[in-house]
Design a protein around this motif. Structure first.
Motif, short mmCIF file in Angstrom:
data_model
loop_
_atom_site.label_atom_id
_atom_site.label_comp_id
_atom_site.label_asym_id
_atom_site.label_seq_id
_atom_site.Cartn_x
_atom_site.Cartn_y
_atom_site.Cartn_z
N ARG A 36 24.75 -63.92 -124.46
CA ARG A 36 23.73 -63.25 -123.66
C ARG A 36 24.31 -61.93 -123.15
NH1 ARG A 36 21.18 -65.88 -118.23
NH2 ARG A 36 23.32 -65.64 -117.47
N GLN A 37 23.45 -60.91 -123.14
CA GLN A 37 23.84 -59.64 -122.57
C GLN A 37 22.78 -59.22 -121.58
OE1 GLN A 37 24.01 -56.17 -125.17
NE2 GLN A 37 25.90 -55.53 -124.17
N SER A 38 23.10 -59.37 -120.29
CA SER A 38 22.17 -58.96 -119.25
C SER A 38 22.27 -57.46 -119.07
CB SER A 38 22.50 -59.67 -117.94
OG SER A 38 22.43 -61.08 -118.12
N LEU A 39 21.23 -56.87 -118.51
CA LEU A 39 21.16 -55.41 -118.36
C LEU A 39 22.38 -54.91 -117.59
CD1 LEU A 39 19.45 -52.90 -118.87
CD2 LEU A 39 18.39 -53.27 -116.64
N GLY A 40 23.08 -53.96 -118.19
CA GLY A 40 24.24 -53.38 -117.54
C GLY A 40 25.47 -54.26 -117.53
N GLN A 41 25.39 -55.41 -118.19
CA GLN A 41 26.52 -56.34 -118.21
C GLN A 41 27.09 -56.44 -119.62
OE1 GLN A 41 27.46 -58.12 -115.31
NE2 GLN A 41 25.98 -56.77 -114.32
N GLY A 42 28.28 -56.98 -119.70
CA GLY A 42 28.86 -57.25 -121.00
C GLY A 42 28.30 -58.53 -121.60
N GLU A 85 16.19 -63.29 -113.44
CA GLU A 85 17.58 -63.04 -113.82
C GLU A 85 17.91 -63.52 -115.23
OE1 GLU A 85 16.71 -64.89 -111.14
OE2 GLU A 85 17.88 -66.76 -111.05
N ASP A 86 16.96 -64.22 -115.87
CA ASP A 86 17.17 -64.63 -117.26
C ASP A 86 16.88 -63.48 -118.23
OD1 ASP A 86 15.58 -67.86 -116.62
OD2 ASP A 86 17.65 -67.19 -116.27
N SER A 87 16.30 -62.41 -117.73
CA SER A 87 16.00 -61.25 -118.59
C SER A 87 17.30 -60.71 -119.17
CB SER A 87 15.29 -60.16 -117.79
OG SER A 87 14.04 -60.60 -117.33
N ALA A 88 17.35 -60.63 -120.49
CA ALA A 88 18.58 -60.23 -121.17
C ALA A 88 18.30 -60.14 -122.66
CB ALA A 88 19.70 -61.25 -120.93
N VAL A 89 19.29 -59.65 -123.40
CA VAL A 89 19.26 -59.77 -124.86
C VAL A 89 20.07 -61.00 -125.22
CG1 VAL A 89 19.91 -58.72 -127.05
CG2 VAL A 89 19.01 -57.29 -125.20
N TYR A 90 19.46 -61.89 -125.97
CA TYR A 90 20.12 -63.13 -126.40
C TYR A 90 20.52 -62.97 -127.86
CZ TYR A 90 18.76 -65.15 -122.01
OH TYR A 90 18.63 -65.40 -120.67
N LEU A 91 21.81 -63.08 -128.11
CA LEU A 91 22.37 -62.85 -129.44
C LEU A 91 22.90 -64.14 -130.03
CD1 LEU A 91 24.05 -59.61 -128.36
CD2 LEU A 91 22.67 -59.70 -130.39
N SER B 96 37.57 -70.23 -130.86
CA SER B 96 36.79 -69.21 -131.56
C SER B 96 35.70 -68.61 -130.69
CB SER B 96 36.16 -69.81 -132.82
OG SER B 96 35.21 -70.80 -132.47
N ARG B 97 35.44 -69.21 -129.50
CA ARG B 97 34.49 -68.57 -128.60
C ARG B 97 35.08 -67.23 -128.19
NH1 ARG B 97 34.29 -71.99 -123.69
NH2 ARG B 97 36.40 -72.47 -124.34
N LEU B 98 34.22 -66.22 -128.18
CA LEU B 98 34.69 -64.88 -127.88
C LEU B 98 34.47 -64.51 -126.43
CD1 LEU B 98 33.39 -62.94 -131.02
CD2 LEU B 98 35.69 -63.82 -130.60
N THR B 99 35.38 -63.71 -125.92
CA THR B 99 35.17 -63.03 -124.65
C THR B 99 35.20 -61.54 -124.96
OG1 THR B 99 35.83 -62.94 -122.33
CG2 THR B 99 37.60 -62.94 -123.93
N PHE B 100 34.36 -60.80 -124.29
CA PHE B 100 34.08 -59.43 -124.69
C PHE B 100 34.56 -58.43 -123.64
CE2 PHE B 100 31.28 -60.48 -128.21
CZ PHE B 100 30.88 -61.77 -127.89
N GLY B 101 34.98 -57.26 -124.12
CA GLY B 101 35.19 -56.15 -123.22
C GLY B 101 33.86 -55.61 -122.73
N GLU B 102 33.94 -54.72 -121.76
CA GLU B 102 32.72 -54.16 -121.16
C GLU B 102 32.04 -53.15 -122.09
OE1 GLU B 102 32.57 -56.61 -118.26
OE2 GLU B 102 31.21 -54.91 -118.15
N GLY B 103 32.79 -52.73 -123.11
CA GLY B 103 32.20 -51.78 -124.04
C GLY B 103 32.54 -50.33 -123.70
#
Lengths: 113, 110
Positions: A36-42, A85-91, B96-103
């Protein structure tokens, strides 16, 4: 299909409704991940399926989130009683075997009003 | 649990410039991923590497396992390279679960 596909690409829902997000991994890939990528988050890990093993659910943020993977292929991520707060991009991503790279889908953008 | 730091957070360059994005992590790993995320959210895997260097077109990724550091280089940058570049490593040494940088948000101006 050549890659990981996800549907829908966009979903707008009202607070309190349930939503289902779908992931079709690359054929033959045994591992499947939801992020999951929430707005402005990693990006953050949600859940991981590997073959027939019990899924690693350690990243799910609450018991409103659940996922299943039927027949070792398609996966569905379900969010019950959605909150803003569930609004996000789900990958979704799939992987063929140990140490192989993960292939990402295009994502589902979820907006909870 | 692995901690990932990327730098810089934002990078603006002129077309043609050589770009370097850095990634450091805290726990020894089996492989590191570089990902590219374009506006709209889609993510593409650029590289997965466990040692040395990989090259794909104008993109070069290097990793130093001993120093727990990787770099992504873009030669002869182009406006179409504008995207967020994300470094990712396994959360634990053998997982294998990934942790990500902030980009790193890269903008290449014509």
């Amino acid at each position: 299909g050549a890659g990981v596909s996800q549907s829908p690409s966009n979903k707008v829902t009202e607070k309190g409704k349930d939503v289902e997000l779908r992931c079709d991994p690359i054929s033959g890939h045994t591992a499947l991940y939801w992020y999951r990528q929430s707005l402005g988050q990693g990006l953050e890990f949600l859940i991981y399926f590997q073959g027939n093993s019990a899924p690693d659910k350690s990243g799910l943020p609450s018991d409103r989130f659940s996922a299943e993977r039927t027949g070792g292929s398609v996966s569905t991520l379900t969010i019950q009683r959605t909150q803003q707060e569930d609004s996000a991009v789900y990958l979704c991503a799939s992987r063929g075997s140990s140490y192989n790279e993960q292939f990402f889908g295009p994502g589902t953008r979820l907006t909870v009003l | 649990k692995n901690e990932v730091e990327q730098s810089p957070q934002n990078l603006t360059a002129q077309e043609g410039e050589f770009i370097t994005i850095n990634c450091s992590y805290s726990v020894g790993i089996s492989a590191l991923h570089w990902l590219q995320q374009h506006p709209g959210g889609g993510i593409v895997s650029l590289f997965m590497l466990s040692s040395g260097k990989k090259k794909h077109g104008r993109l070069i990724a290097t990793i130093n396992i001993q120093e727990k550091h990787s770099s992504l280089h873009i030669t002869a940058s182009h406006p179409r390279d504008s995207a967020v570049y994300i470094c990712a490593v396994p959360q634990e040494t053998s997982g294998s679960r990934l942790t990500f940088g902030e980009g790193t948000q890269l903008t290449v101006n014509p």
